[in-house]
Design an enzyme around this catalytic site. Structure first.
Site, short mmCIF file in Angstrom:
data_model
loop_
_atom_site.label_atom_id
_atom_site.label_comp_id
_atom_site.label_asym_id
_atom_site.label_seq_id
_atom_site.Cartn_x
_atom_site.Cartn_y
_atom_site.Cartn_z
N SER A 49 0.78 -1.11 -0.04
CA SER A 49 -0.09 0.14 -0.01
C SER A 49 1.04 1.14 -0.08
O SER A 49 1.90 1.22 0.58
CB SER A 49 -1.00 -0.04 1.33
OG SER A 49 -1.63 1.25 1.48
N TYR A 67 -1.84 -0.20 10.17
CA TYR A 67 -2.05 -0.70 8.86
C TYR A 67 -0.84 -0.20 8.11
O TYR A 67 -0.33 -0.79 7.37
CB TYR A 67 -3.23 -0.04 8.15
CG TYR A 67 -3.52 -0.34 6.68
CD1 TYR A 67 -4.04 -1.94 6.38
CD2 TYR A 67 -3.24 0.47 5.36
CE1 TYR A 67 -4.28 -1.96 5.07
CE2 TYR A 67 -3.43 0.12 4.15
CZ TYR A 67 -3.71 -1.20 3.91
OH TYR A 67 -4.10 -1.49 2.66
#
Length: 267
Positions: free
Chosen positions: A129, A142
């Protein structure tokens, strides 16, 4: 001979889009799902796999190898989102996120590498990501799990290159998928020191996902990488500003970059 592709988390979102695109291009595609029997109308077969369970991973990978005799491409796509003030995220949720986003892909790679070494060829693509390149407020866990996957990919890539195996990272920005629905949200606690700012940030993050790019862009990017003889270490897929934010982090002083992020999230 058509290449055999394994995509973890292939029942929805980015994984499903990648699988459908590669299937149309003639690849032999296998997706995975924790509950494949609940998925209808998949154009490619789904095998049962829970990346948090090592035995489940080994069984699924072996099932595909036994059915096809080979394994050419592994796409570690399965992942979950998590949001919240770090102080208020339950420790079990933090551990679950790392089990899925970090330890899970490691288990999949460990299961796939022996066959790829035997073949003297293979490609592993880890979906990370853009958030993994920076610590984002209320997305700390995350960012950390995806950043860890980025770094371990860099190291493993060098360890297996002599076996004819390539490993690369693909970092997507915001895409219009159902990830927000499956994401763990630490609750907005009434009276918490973080109540208003976290609540506002959560709304902003959900808006970004809802307005995200078409997942087919990721599918096309993955297809190009598979066709590349010498894949790069890193790829970024997303709108210009999301990709440019990584460049800015590299060139701006830390405190200036931090201020830019805080302004973006209205902190």
């Amino acid at each position: 001979m058509s290449k055999v592709v394994l995509i973890t988390g292939g029942s929805s979102g980015i994984g499903k889009s990648i699988g459908e695109f590669l299937h149309q291009k003639g690849y032999v595609v296998y997706g995975t799902s924790r509950n494949p029997e609940k998925v209808i109308n998949s154009v490619f077969p789904l095998v049962a796999l829970d990346v948090r369970n090592a035995e489940s991973v080994k069984k699924a990978v072996n099932e595909i190898i036994e059915a096809t005799g080979r394994l050419d491409v592994v796409i570690n796509n399965a992942g979950v989102g998590i949001t919240g003030p770090l102080e208020e995220i339950p420790m079990e949720e933090i551990k679950n996120n790392f089990e899925t986003n970090f330890f899970g892909p490691i288990e999949v790679m460990k299961a796939a590498l022996p066959k790829m070494r035997e073949q003297k060829s293979g490609l592993i693509i880890n979906i990370t990501s853009i958030a993994g390149y920076m610590g984002l407020p209320y997305r700390s866990v995350y960012s950390a799990s995806k950043g860890a996957l980025e770094l371990i990919t860099e190291a493993l890539r060098m360890e297996v290159k002599s076996f004819g195996i390539n490993i690369t990272n693909v970092a997507p920005g915001d895409f219009a998928t159902n990830i927000a629905a499956g994401r763990y949200h630490a609750p907005v606690i009434s009276g918490s020191a973080y109540e208003k700012v976290y609540g506002d940030t959560l709304s902003t993050m959900n808006e970004h996902v809802d307005a995200g790019s078409n997942p087919n862009e990721m599918a096309e990017a993955i297809y190009k990488i598979i066709q590349t003889k010498k894949p790069s270490v890193h790829y970024k897929v997303g709108v210009f500003m999301q990709k440019f934010s990584i460049v800015l982090k590299r060139i701006l002083p830390d405190t200036v970059y931090e201020k830019m992020l805080m302004n973006h999230y209205k902190l």
